[in-house]
Write an enzyme that holds these catalytic residues in place. Structure first.
Site, mmCIF file in Angstrom:
data_model
loop_
_atom_site.group_PDB
_atom_site.id
_atom_site.type_symbol
_atom_site.label_atom_id
_atom_site.label_comp_id
_atom_site.label_asym_id
_atom_site.label_seq_id
_atom_site.Cartn_x
_atom_site.Cartn_y
_atom_site.Cartn_z
ATOM 1 N N SER A 1 35.865 -9.827 45.884
ATOM 2 C CA SER A 1 35.541 -8.511 45.336
ATOM 3 C C SER A 1 34.398 -7.857 46.094
ATOM 4 C CB SER A 1 35.128 -8.679 43.875
ATOM 5 O OG SER A 1 33.888 -9.363 43.813
ATOM 6 N N CYS B 1 13.188 -27.333 18.164
ATOM 7 C CA CYS B 1 13.457 -26.561 16.945
ATOM 8 C C CYS B 1 14.470 -27.300 16.053
ATOM 9 C CB CYS B 1 13.905 -25.150 17.317
ATOM 10 S SG CYS B 1 13.807 -24.036 15.918
ATOM 11 N N GLU C 1 11.147 -23.407 26.217
ATOM 12 C CA GLU C 1 11.980 -22.811 27.267
ATOM 13 C C GLU C 1 11.750 -21.312 27.451
ATOM 14 O OE1 GLU C 1 12.879 -23.885 24.361
ATOM 15 O OE2 GLU C 1 14.536 -22.762 23.466
ATOM 16 N N HIS D 1 9.548 -23.282 20.939
ATOM 17 C CA HIS D 1 10.527 -23.188 22.037
ATOM 18 C C HIS D 1 9.831 -23.207 23.405
ATOM 19 C CE1 HIS D 1 14.250 -22.362 19.764
ATOM 20 N NE2 HIS D 1 13.385 -21.964 18.840
#
Ligand code: XMP
Length: 506
Positions: free
Chosen positions: A220, A78, A168, A166
């Protein structure tokens, strides 16, 4: 280890590019657009990300990439493609209409290795306002869509590729193939990035970094800090001390269960039960932010007091993961999410920071945990907020309310697990509503609390949708809660998505 460098120009999907490259068994680093590591001998290829900016805008990013082009294979996505075009004398113009969404490839060059195995008609995802109206001289057209002629272009000799769409995102149906063609086919990745290789390398590096010194780690019960602990335990054994603070706002039996999990894994862990201190500090407080602040500062106080008792510790380890670091500040300067950490250690302790998971995405942390032999219930545990049940008790927190909520939550979570629903849900829990309602049990009038149940699906907690739970399951669950938990006579289900509603109620 071989790596791909992803130069970040501020796109929302830069992280996704990183994830895809890692899924291809290849290590990668996402770096700001102007921070290319020219001296790193392990780089095998470069990806230029998208950006919210226009290449011809005054504030556009135009880093000097002269040491990158012609040295490594480069793929521009892009904005990255527009930047390549702009750099090499092509033309980029505002296309008048912004183009978002689905497009189909109408032409694919059979000679271009980036498009090996990708066919005409394949769906790709567009998200751009500018178009490449002329590709630079010396470059060839690699692919077009019905609406965008120069959807992809390349220069084989210079090993440069640009794609306007894109690859991805999952909506580019053969996007993964395209990235594999680049990373493996063109850059020559040996695909050596695996959870096992990460464990071996990291254990070795931690031993070197820490030497004979001691490390403290705040635990935690969550997956990140637990995996960090087991990794450190493997590297330095008892020289790691984990500190697990019970603020009295954990799930039912969680303090005991988590401590026992850690000890079974051979970790050297100190449990500090400070429940009473927290609950008395919260007495009479009903304002959500004040509750959070009281818990946050008391937590630091209790943790510090315990850490100060460990003589000779010189490192503080944290379970920080990659998205915590790249999400906290976008390259365009916009803060997306601030990262919270243990923080606030007193100056005199002068501890060095050790973050063994700082390069990993969440799914990789889980894979590393499994590779370390940790039990699945620790690895696939739902996220749980730092301030615990306090943010699920609107109004004043009292020991009685905590007890009621722990019992409701316990029934809910157990039921989700036994019905096989737990793993498909991002997060679930119960909220104790600050109202009492009238009911009838046997022949008796009741006047008890109402609780809300919340279960959401999500991939990153930034957005979430309420989970649809089967009717029979809901029916049994509500019966079980009202029958077993004294003090509750009504159960509601939260059907709000995020946004606009947050996952937690406070
Ligand atoms: P919200 O309520 O903002 O929550 O939609 C998003 C995710 O973050 C968790 N959460 C917290 N985690 N400390 C934490 O460690 C906090 O103060 C905190 N507040 C919310 C929440 O459980 C959800 O996963």
């Amino acid at each position: 280890m071989q790596k791909i460098i992803i130069l970040d120009f501020g796109s929302q999907t830069t992280q996704l590019i990183g994830r895809r490259v890692r899924e291809l068994g290849t290590f990668c680093e996402i770096l700001p657009y102007d921070k290319f590591p020219h001296d790193d001998p392990d780089v095998i290829g470069v990806i230029l990300s998208g950006s919210p900016l226009s290449v011809y805008a005054d504030d556009a990013f135009h880093p000097d990439l002269s040491g990158v082009f012609d040295r490594y294979p480069v793929l521009g996505i892009c904005y990255g493609a527009q930047l390549i075009s702009y750099n090499f004398g092509g033309r980029v113009e505002n296309s008048g209409t912004r183009e978002y969404g689905r497009a189909l490839l109408s032409y694919v060059s059979g000679a271009c290795p980036l498009f090996d195995g990708i066919s005409e008609g394949s769906q790709v995802w567009m998200s751009h306002g500018d178009s490449i109206t002329a590709i630079p001289e010396g470059f060839n057209l690699a692919a077009s869509t019905d609406t965008v002629r120069n959807a992809a272009f390349w220069n084989l000799e210079r090993r440069i590729w640009g794609v306007q769409f894109h690859p991805e995102v999952v909506h580019s149906l053969q996007g993964k193939q395209l990235l594999e063609n680049f990373v493996v086919g063109i850059c020559g990745s040996r695909r050596e990035w695996t959870a096992d290789s990460f464990v071996d390398t990291t254990v070795r590096e931690l031993r070197e970094e820490i030497g004979g010194e001691k490390v403290i780690l705040g635990l935690s019960g969550g997956v990140d800090s637990s995996v960090a602990a087991v990794l450190l335990g493997r590297a330095i054994g008892d020289r790691l001390t984990g500190i697990f603070v019970n603020h009295g706002l954990l799930r039912k039996n969680e303090y005991e269960d988590v401590l026992s999990d850690y000890r079974k894994l051979g970790l050297n862990v100190i449990g500090v039960d400070a429940s009473e201190r927290f609950l008395s500090a919260l007495k009479g407080v009903d304002e959500p932010e004040r509750k959070r602040k009281i818990i946050g500062s008391l937590f630091i106080e209790v943790f510090n007091a315990e850490a100060a008792k460990i003589s000779g510790a010189s490192f503080l380890a944290q379970g920080t993961i990659y998205p915590d670091r790249i999400e906290s500040k976008n390259i365009t300067g916009k803060v997306i999410k601030s990262h919270h950490n243990v923080g606030g250690l007193p100056e005199y302790m002068k501890l060095k920071l050790c973050e063994p998971l700082k390069w990993l995405f969440k799914d990789e942390v889980r894979a590393v945990g499994l590779s370390l032999g940790m039990p699945e219930h620790m690895i696939y545990r739902h996220p749980f907020p730092g301030p615990g049940l306090a943010v699920r008790i609107p109004g004043e927190v009292t020991p009685e309310k905590v007890r009621i909520l722990q019992n409701v939550d316990d029934i809910f979570i157990r039921a989700l697990k036994s019905e096989g629903l737990y793993d498909n849900i991002w997060q679930a829990g119960a909220i104790l509503l600050p109202v009492r309602t009238v009911g009838v049990m046997g022949d008796e009038r009741t006047y008890d609390y109402a609780v809300a149940l919340r279960a959401v699906t999500s991939s990153d907690a930034m957005t979430a949708d309420w989970a649809f739970l089967p009717e029979g399951f809901m029916r049994n669950l509500s019966n079980e809660i009202i029958n077993k938990v004294k003090g509750v006579n009504r159960v509601c289900y939260d059907i709000s998505s995020k946004p606009p509603s947050t996952i937690e109620w406070e």
